[in-house]
Scaffold this active site. Structure first.
Site, PDB file in Angstrom:
ATOM      1  NE  ARG A 220      -3.846  -2.264   0.984  1.00  0.00           N
ATOM      2  CZ  ARG A 220      -5.000  -2.464   1.623  1.00  0.00           C
ATOM      3  NH1 ARG A 220      -5.546  -1.481   2.317  1.00  0.00           N
ATOM      4  NH2 ARG A 220      -5.609  -3.626   1.560  1.00  0.00           N
ATOM      5  CD  GLU A 222      -2.077   3.024   3.631  1.00  0.00           C
ATOM      6  OE1 GLU A 222      -2.704   4.093   3.650  1.00  0.00           O
ATOM      7  OE2 GLU A 222      -2.602   1.904   3.772  1.00  0.00           O
ATOM      8  NE  ARG A 228      -5.570   2.988  11.915  1.00  0.00           N
ATOM      9  CZ  ARG A 228      -6.825   2.844  12.340  1.00  0.00           C
ATOM     10  NH1 ARG A 228      -7.069   2.666  13.619  1.00  0.00           N
ATOM     11  NH2 ARG A 228      -7.820   2.855  11.499  1.00  0.00           N
ATOM     12  CG  HIS A 229      -1.887   3.088   7.832  1.00  0.00           C
ATOM     13  ND1 HIS A 229      -2.438   4.045   8.630  1.00  0.00           N
ATOM     14  CD2 HIS A 229      -2.905   2.473   7.195  1.00  0.00           C
ATOM     15  CE1 HIS A 229      -3.765   4.017   8.487  1.00  0.00           C
ATOM     16  NE2 HIS A 229      -4.073   3.071   7.625  1.00  0.00           N
ATOM     17  CD  GLU A 366     -10.402  -1.566   9.047  1.00  0.00           C
ATOM     18  OE1 GLU A 366     -10.670  -0.373   8.945  1.00  0.00           O
ATOM     19  OE2 GLU A 366     -10.042  -2.278   8.088  1.00  0.00           O
ATOM     20  CB  SER A 369     -12.251  -4.676   5.510  1.00  0.00           C
ATOM     21  OG  SER A 369     -12.156  -3.473   6.216  1.00  0.00           O
ATOM     22  NE  ARG A 417      -3.752  -1.334  11.027  1.00  0.00           N
ATOM     23  CZ  ARG A 417      -4.739  -0.790  10.321  1.00  0.00           C
ATOM     24  NH1 ARG A 417      -5.984  -1.153  10.554  1.00  0.00           N
ATOM     25  NH2 ARG A 417      -4.474   0.116   9.423  1.00  0.00           N
TER      26      ARG A 417
HETATM   27  P1  ATP Z   1      -7.471   1.550   7.563  1.00  0.00           P
HETATM   28  O1  ATP Z   1      -8.841   2.158   7.383  1.00  0.00           O
HETATM   29  O2  ATP Z   1      -7.150   1.219   8.986  1.00  0.00           O
HETATM   30  O3  ATP Z   1      -6.400   2.295   6.863  1.00  0.00           O
HETATM   31  P2  ATP Z   1      -8.252  -0.140   5.413  1.00  0.00           P
HETATM   32  O4  ATP Z   1      -9.726  -0.184   5.639  1.00  0.00           O
HETATM   33  O5  ATP Z   1      -7.681   0.741   4.384  1.00  0.00           O
HETATM   34  O6  ATP Z   1      -7.522   0.140   6.822  1.00  0.00           O
HETATM   35  P3  ATP Z   1      -8.417  -2.767   4.289  1.00  0.00           P
HETATM   36  O7  ATP Z   1      -8.191  -2.510   2.875  1.00  0.00           O
HETATM   37  O8  ATP Z   1      -9.786  -2.963   4.776  1.00  0.00           O
HETATM   38  O9  ATP Z   1      -7.719  -1.615   5.146  1.00  0.00           O
HETATM   39  O10 ATP Z   1      -7.447  -3.965   4.712  1.00  0.00           O
HETATM   40  C1  ATP Z   1      -7.842  -5.067   5.515  1.00  0.00           C
HETATM   41  C2  ATP Z   1      -7.003  -5.150   6.785  1.00  0.00           C
HETATM   42  O11 ATP Z   1      -5.612  -5.081   6.475  1.00  0.00           O
HETATM   43  C3  ATP Z   1      -7.216  -3.994   7.748  1.00  0.00           C
HETATM   44  O12 ATP Z   1      -8.340  -4.211   8.557  1.00  0.00           O
HETATM   45  C4  ATP Z   1      -5.923  -4.013   8.535  1.00  0.00           C
HETATM   46  O13 ATP Z   1      -5.911  -5.052   9.490  1.00  0.00           O
HETATM   47  C5  ATP Z   1      -4.905  -4.373   7.489  1.00  0.00           C
HETATM   48  N1  ATP Z   1      -4.266  -3.199   6.901  1.00  0.00           N
HETATM   49  C6  ATP Z   1      -4.759  -2.370   5.959  1.00  0.00           C
HETATM   50  N2  ATP Z   1      -3.886  -1.426   5.597  1.00  0.00           N
HETATM   51  C7  ATP Z   1      -2.772  -1.652   6.331  1.00  0.00           C
HETATM   52  C8  ATP Z   1      -1.492  -1.038   6.390  1.00  0.00           C
HETATM   53  N3  ATP Z   1      -1.197  -0.017   5.609  1.00  0.00           N
HETATM   54  N4  ATP Z   1      -0.580  -1.543   7.242  1.00  0.00           N
HETATM   55  C9  ATP Z   1      -0.859  -2.607   8.015  1.00  0.00           C
HETATM   56  N5  ATP Z   1      -2.056  -3.254   7.996  1.00  0.00           N
HETATM   57  C10 ATP Z   1      -3.001  -2.790   7.164  1.00  0.00           C
HETATM   58 MG    MG Z   2     -10.910  -1.723   6.002  1.00  0.00          MG
END
Ligand code: ATP
Ligand code: MG
Length: 443
Positions: A220, A222, A228-229, A366, A369, A417
């Site tokens: 990702r 980001e 948390r990311h 979270e 998802s 996470r």
């Molecule tokens: P957030 O809203 O917390 O940024 P997200 O909704 O974008 O997360 P999803 O695409 O739903 O993330 O990804 C499913 C799961 O993967 C999340 O619930 C989380 O546990 C994990 N996750 C998502 N993005 C990250 C990240 N950048 N780093 C670590 N874990 C992640």
């Molecule tokens: Mg999510």
């Protein structure tokens, strides 16, 4: 050379077997973790694959004499007699009275950070800079043993539930779900993308295997630096066909988490004990609809501006609420707004403003998802068009729907996470072996 037999004999006696060998000479192999020299004798702690074993040197025990090449971090074979230790609390422990140390390898330098104390005490950045060294500290190591237990539990549970383990490509011609956070890279002159989730491929495998799971890296881009990311993390995904409705997915996840927690309590007891892990009891997991949870947050919290999703403060509040209300560390939030969920999410036929989707919060964060996906071809094409997407760009993906797919759904669970919150860390990097973030690509 002799023929290979397929058997590698154990050359290091595990500590767990010491009890049956009291009074006998045994050999262990490991790193010299710590030396405490008490002038006429010395405590030498040996770090094996999963344990610290106390060995005692004294000239009284044998003809062997300690030499200056026995230094911390050298690899050694230590031979000695198993004897009960004197413990302050009277607990049953054993140690080795050393009769020989054979040096197998000598380090070229002293470690740049102290790893032989109970805990690595340097700041996080230094800890990460020297990861190959700091991970040797038993507490640091235990974090990743626990993480192994989580993955193993996920894998074992799903395998028992007839899921097939798969691996999907991480280099893709189109970004899985589009958006801004995909990494682009040059692929022999073409632009390709690193997978941000296995979503489109795991769906394609539902008509093949019915139930699939994958544990693998996702990427990702980001651009922010949060606690948390990560830019690369391990996603534990599953996808299952022939579901009655999306609660089947939530039930399957509940089962997986129950299995994982139980596995940690039993087979990872030494690490759970060392890190004082508070393993959650999971009998059932309560569920609340997004709009009800939002209303609750609006009543209790100020300055909430995002009405379509939760802000971290709201997740934290809901975590506390679930604990008070239901005594649960976990909470499923369901029926997220259609506007906020990806194009493949199934809308609720009773209220198309919301989706048949969910997030799982663990202690107010979270971690998952998931939801039901669209399986009907026309419905998927229509939804893409409504969202301004061009279905022609998703020809491969749409083969799933075009050539027939059962009702299905699945989820993605972030390994780091979950590990982070299970162990009570404030930053996901503590639960990542070699983190990749906006400022770090080494070590
Ligand atoms: P957030 O809203 O917390 O940024 P997200 O909704 O974008 O997360 P999803 O695409 O739903 O993330 O990804 C499913 C799961 O993967 C999340 O619930 C989380 O546990 C994990 N996750 C998502 N993005 C990250 C990240 N950048 N780093 C670590 N874990 C992640
Ligand atoms: Mg999510």
């Amino acid at each position: 050379m002799q023929d290979m037999t397929g058997v590698v004999p154990v050359t290091s006696m595990p500590y767990s077997q010491f009890k049956e060998h009291v009074g006998e000479q045994v050999a262990i192999k490991g790193a010299i973790h710590n030396i405490r020299d008490m002038s006429d004798f010395a405590f030498i702690i040996v770090r094996t694959a999963r344990e610290l074993i106390q060995c005692v040197y004294s000239p009284e025990f044998s003809d062997y004499r300690l030499t200056p090449d026995v230094v911390e971090q050298c690899s050694a074979k230590v031979t000695g007699k198993v004897v009960p230790s004197e413990t302050r609390d009277g607990s049953e422990r054993y140690e080795l009275q050393i009769s020989d140390i054979e040096i197998l390898s000598t380090p070229a330098a002293i470690p740049p950070v102290v790893i032989s104390k109970k805990q690595v005490t340097c700041d996080l950045a230094t800890n990460l800079d020297y990861r190959p060294v700091t991970l040797r500290n038993p507490k640091e190591r235990a974090i990743f043993k626990i993480q192994e237990g989580i993955q193993r539990g996920f894998r074992e549970f799903l395998t028992k539930q007839n899921f097939t383990e798969v691996h999907t490509p991480k280099i893709n011609f189109a970004g899985a779900e589009g958006g801004t956070n995909v990494f682009k890279l040059d692929y022999f002159g073409k632009t390709v993308y690193l997978a941000q989730s296995p979503q489109l491929y795991k769906q394609a495998l539902v008509p093949v295997f019915e139930r699939v799971f994958e544990i693998g890296p996702v990427f990702r881009a980001e651009h922010h630096d949060t606690s948390r990311h990560l830019n690369e993390y391990i996603s534990m995904d599953f996808e299952m066909g022939f579901i009655e409705d999306f609660t089947d997915i939530m039930n399957m996840e509940t089962g997986a988490l129950q299995y994982i927690m139980n596995l940690l309590k039993t087979e990872y007891a030494p690490e759970v004990e060392l890190l004082k892990v508070d393993i959650p009891e999971i009998k059932t997991i309560p569920c609340v609809k997004f709009k009800d949870a939002k209303a609750l947050c609006m009543k209790k919290l100020k300055n909430i501006t995002d009405m379509k999703d939760f802000e971290p403060e709201e997740e934290a509040f809901l975590g506390k609420w679930a604990k008070q209300q239901f005594g649960s560390d976990f909470l499923f939030v369901t029926h997220y707004l259609s506007a906020k969920r990806p194009f493949y999410t199934m809308d609720d036929p009773e209220d198309p403003e919301v989706t048949l989707s969910f997030d799982l919060l663990f202690r107010g964060l979270e971690i998952t998802s998931g939801g039901q996906r669209i399986h009907d071809y026309n419905m998927q094409v229509e939804k893409m068009k409504k969202l301004g997407m061009n279905p022609d760009e998703f020809e491969t993906y749409l083969m799933l729907h075009k050539y027939g797919a059962p009702p299905h759904g699945g989820l993605g669970l972030g390994l780091e996470r979950l590990t982070m919150h299970l162990l009570g860390f404030k930053n996901v990097r503590y639960a990542t072996m070699f983190p990749r973030d906006i400022n770090r690509v080494t070590p």
